[in-house]
Scaffold this motif. Sequence first.
Motif, PDB file in Angstrom:
ATOM      1  N   TYR A 163       0.842  -1.211   0.000  1.00  0.00           N
ATOM      2  CA  TYR A 163       0.000   0.000   0.000  1.00  0.00           C
ATOM      3  C   TYR A 163       0.870   1.252   0.000  1.00  0.00           C
ATOM      4  N   LYS A 164       1.848   1.252   0.899  1.00  0.00           N
ATOM      5  CA  LYS A 164       2.704   2.428   1.043  1.00  0.00           C
ATOM      6  C   LYS A 164       3.414   2.745  -0.256  1.00  0.00           C
ATOM      7  N   LEU A 165       3.906   1.710  -0.935  1.00  0.00           N
ATOM      8  CA  LEU A 165       4.620   1.938  -2.188  1.00  0.00           C
ATOM      9  C   LEU A 165       3.664   2.357  -3.302  1.00  0.00           C
ATOM     10  N   SER A 166       2.551   1.650  -3.454  1.00  0.00           N
ATOM     11  CA  SER A 166       1.637   1.926  -4.564  1.00  0.00           C
ATOM     12  C   SER A 166       1.014   3.314  -4.466  1.00  0.00           C
ATOM     13  N   PHE A 167       0.422   3.622  -3.312  1.00  0.00           N
ATOM     14  CA  PHE A 167      -0.249   4.909  -3.178  1.00  0.00           C
ATOM     15  C   PHE A 167       0.760   6.056  -3.044  1.00  0.00           C
ATOM     16  N   GLY A 168       1.840   5.812  -2.315  1.00  0.00           N
ATOM     17  CA  GLY A 168       2.847   6.868  -2.169  1.00  0.00           C
ATOM     18  C   GLY A 168       3.513   7.208  -3.485  1.00  0.00           C
ATOM     19  N   ALA A 169       3.954   6.185  -4.214  1.00  0.00           N
ATOM     20  CA  ALA A 169       4.605   6.433  -5.510  1.00  0.00           C
ATOM     21  C   ALA A 169       3.626   7.036  -6.505  1.00  0.00           C
ATOM     22  N   SER A 170       2.353   6.621  -6.444  1.00  0.00           N
ATOM     23  CA  SER A 170       1.360   7.173  -7.371  1.00  0.00           C
ATOM     24  C   SER A 170       1.117   8.652  -7.112  1.00  0.00           C
ATOM     25  N   LEU A 171       1.023   9.052  -5.843  1.00  0.00           N
ATOM     26  CA  LEU A 171       0.835  10.464  -5.515  1.00  0.00           C
ATOM     27  C   LEU A 171       2.042  11.296  -5.937  1.00  0.00           C
ATOM     28  N   GLY A 221      11.403  -5.157  -9.597  1.00  0.00           N
ATOM     29  CA  GLY A 221      12.198  -6.196  -8.958  1.00  0.00           C
ATOM     30  C   GLY A 221      11.397  -7.079  -8.029  1.00  0.00           C
ATOM     31  N   ASN A 222      10.235  -6.581  -7.561  1.00  0.00           N
ATOM     32  CA  ASN A 222       9.293  -7.372  -6.750  1.00  0.00           C
ATOM     33  C   ASN A 222       9.951  -7.979  -5.519  1.00  0.00           C
ATOM     34  N   ILE A 223      10.719  -7.172  -4.815  1.00  0.00           N
ATOM     35  CA  ILE A 223      11.367  -7.613  -3.581  1.00  0.00           C
ATOM     36  C   ILE A 223      10.365  -7.457  -2.441  1.00  0.00           C
ATOM     37  N   PRO A 224      10.058  -8.527  -1.705  1.00  0.00           N
ATOM     38  CA  PRO A 224       9.081  -8.434  -0.613  1.00  0.00           C
ATOM     39  C   PRO A 224       9.441  -7.351   0.387  1.00  0.00           C
ATOM     40  N   MET A 225       8.434  -6.567   0.780  1.00  0.00           N
ATOM     41  CA  MET A 225       8.555  -5.481   1.758  1.00  0.00           C
ATOM     42  C   MET A 225       9.340  -4.281   1.233  1.00  0.00           C
ATOM     43  N   VAL A 226       9.795  -4.346  -0.010  1.00  0.00           N
ATOM     44  CA  VAL A 226      10.617  -3.259  -0.560  1.00  0.00           C
ATOM     45  C   VAL A 226      10.004  -2.686  -1.833  1.00  0.00           C
ATOM     46  N   SER A 227       9.822  -3.521  -2.844  1.00  0.00           N
ATOM     47  CA  SER A 227       9.384  -3.012  -4.144  1.00  0.00           C
ATOM     48  C   SER A 227       8.222  -3.807  -4.723  1.00  0.00           C
ATOM     49  N   GLU A 228       7.374  -4.337  -3.863  1.00  0.00           N
ATOM     50  CA  GLU A 228       6.164  -5.012  -4.318  1.00  0.00           C
ATOM     51  C   GLU A 228       5.007  -4.029  -4.339  1.00  0.00           C
ATOM     52  N   ILE A 229       4.300  -3.953  -5.464  1.00  0.00           N
ATOM     53  CA  ILE A 229       3.140  -3.075  -5.569  1.00  0.00           C
ATOM     54  C   ILE A 229       1.881  -3.859  -5.212  1.00  0.00           C
ATOM     55  N   THR A 230       0.821  -3.153  -4.874  1.00  0.00           N
ATOM     56  CA  THR A 230      -0.414  -3.811  -4.459  1.00  0.00           C
ATOM     57  C   THR A 230      -1.049  -4.652  -5.559  1.00  0.00           C
ATOM     58  N   PRO A 231      -1.099  -4.215  -6.824  1.00  0.00           N
ATOM     59  CA  PRO A 231      -1.626  -5.111  -7.860  1.00  0.00           C
ATOM     60  C   PRO A 231      -0.891  -6.443  -7.929  1.00  0.00           C
ATOM     61  N   LEU A 232       0.426  -6.443  -7.649  1.00  0.00           N
ATOM     62  CA  LEU A 232       1.164  -7.701  -7.626  1.00  0.00           C
ATOM     63  C   LEU A 232       0.691  -8.595  -6.488  1.00  0.00           C
ATOM     64  N   MET A 233       0.365  -7.997  -5.333  1.00  0.00           N
ATOM     65  CA  MET A 233      -0.151  -8.786  -4.219  1.00  0.00           C
ATOM     66  C   MET A 233      -1.477  -9.445  -4.590  1.00  0.00           C
ATOM     67  N   ILE A 234      -2.303  -8.731  -5.356  1.00  0.00           N
ATOM     68  CA  ILE A 234      -3.571  -9.308  -5.804  1.00  0.00           C
ATOM     69  C   ILE A 234      -3.311 -10.483  -6.742  1.00  0.00           C
ATOM     70  N   ILE A 235      -2.374 -10.312  -7.683  1.00  0.00           N
ATOM     71  CA  ILE A 235      -2.031 -11.399  -8.601  1.00  0.00           C
ATOM     72  C   ILE A 235      -1.477 -12.595  -7.832  1.00  0.00           C
ATOM     73  N   THR A 236      -0.656 -12.320  -6.833  1.00  0.00           N
ATOM     74  CA  THR A 236      -0.087 -13.401  -6.024  1.00  0.00           C
ATOM     75  C   THR A 236      -1.178 -14.189  -5.315  1.00  0.00           C
ATOM     76  N   GLY A 241      12.521   2.865  -9.223  1.00  0.00           N
ATOM     77  CA  GLY A 241      12.126   2.371 -10.536  1.00  0.00           C
ATOM     78  C   GLY A 241      10.619   2.368 -10.710  1.00  0.00           C
ATOM     79  N   VAL A 242       9.896   2.056  -9.638  1.00  0.00           N
ATOM     80  CA  VAL A 242       8.432   2.113  -9.685  1.00  0.00           C
ATOM     81  C   VAL A 242       7.978   3.542  -9.983  1.00  0.00           C
ATOM     82  N   LEU A 243       8.605   4.505  -9.312  1.00  0.00           N
ATOM     83  CA  LEU A 243       8.254   5.910  -9.528  1.00  0.00           C
ATOM     84  C   LEU A 243       8.518   6.334 -10.968  1.00  0.00           C
TER      85      LEU A 243
END
Length: 279
Positions: free
Chosen positions: A60-68, A221-236, A143-145
């Motif tokens: 959540y923190k990465l997806s919403f923070g990077a999106s804003l 890179g999809n590193i857990p707790m670092v660079s995982e986005i929320t849509p990836l969690m849904i796919i997982t 990289g997400v940003l």
Amino acid sequence: MATARSFTVLPGFGLSLGYTLVYLSVIVLIPISAVFIYTAQLSFSEFWSVVTAPRVMASYKLSFGASLIAAAINAVFGLLLAWALVRYSFTGKKIVDALIDLPFALPTAVAGIALTALYAPNGWLGQYIEGVLGIKVAFAPLGVLVALVFIGLPFVVRTVQPILEDMESEFEEAAASLGASRWQTFRFVVLPILLPALLTGFALAFARAVGEYGSVIFIAGNIPMVSEITPLMIITKLEQYDYTGATAIAVVMLLVSFVLLLVINGLQAWTAKRTGRDR
């Protein structure tokens, strides 16, 4: 004497409204309702456990923070780019104008692969950015940003550009003749006119960034707790056949996005009312 009825090309109000409601229900309301109905299979404690798991909270923190942040960056540089395209003539202007729409036409997976190849440690830019400056772009939150900025820029430019084209330059000339500086002219003359469109572009860029998957999945890179986005969690969750868990996370994304967009639209309406552009 009978009143003449106005002729319209489209069907009458009843048929048009009925078609609109059916179309919106099939395309929007029913799928969204299905998400909530599926999530209702969980008890509140189970729902809370799924959506507040540490790994999910980090996403959540990465997806919403990077999106804003990406939407804010696009609001600034999108305004500058739209201003240059409308107010100035230069060599290659049509090419630049066409390139703005490239993120619309480019498949998101292709964009993600291209950005990864560019910013990877051995990429064209990554080898200098990481090797010389020590800044890691690919396979990191930065990289997400970068990916979200890439896919969101056209929304701001294409929203602001028509307003700039319709805005007469006489307002700026009048302000300058009265002794206003460039900053005062921009702050009190130009910005109030552009602000509703700018907020709309910001909202569109944010909404696109929150749900972005294809262009982010490669460079993150999809590193857990670092660079995982929320849509990836849904796919997982879906890959683990945990459909209720996936819909629970989707509900949180849907609610937060709706609240943020509601706030932005409220600010847009308030700004339009203050500037008298709601009439």
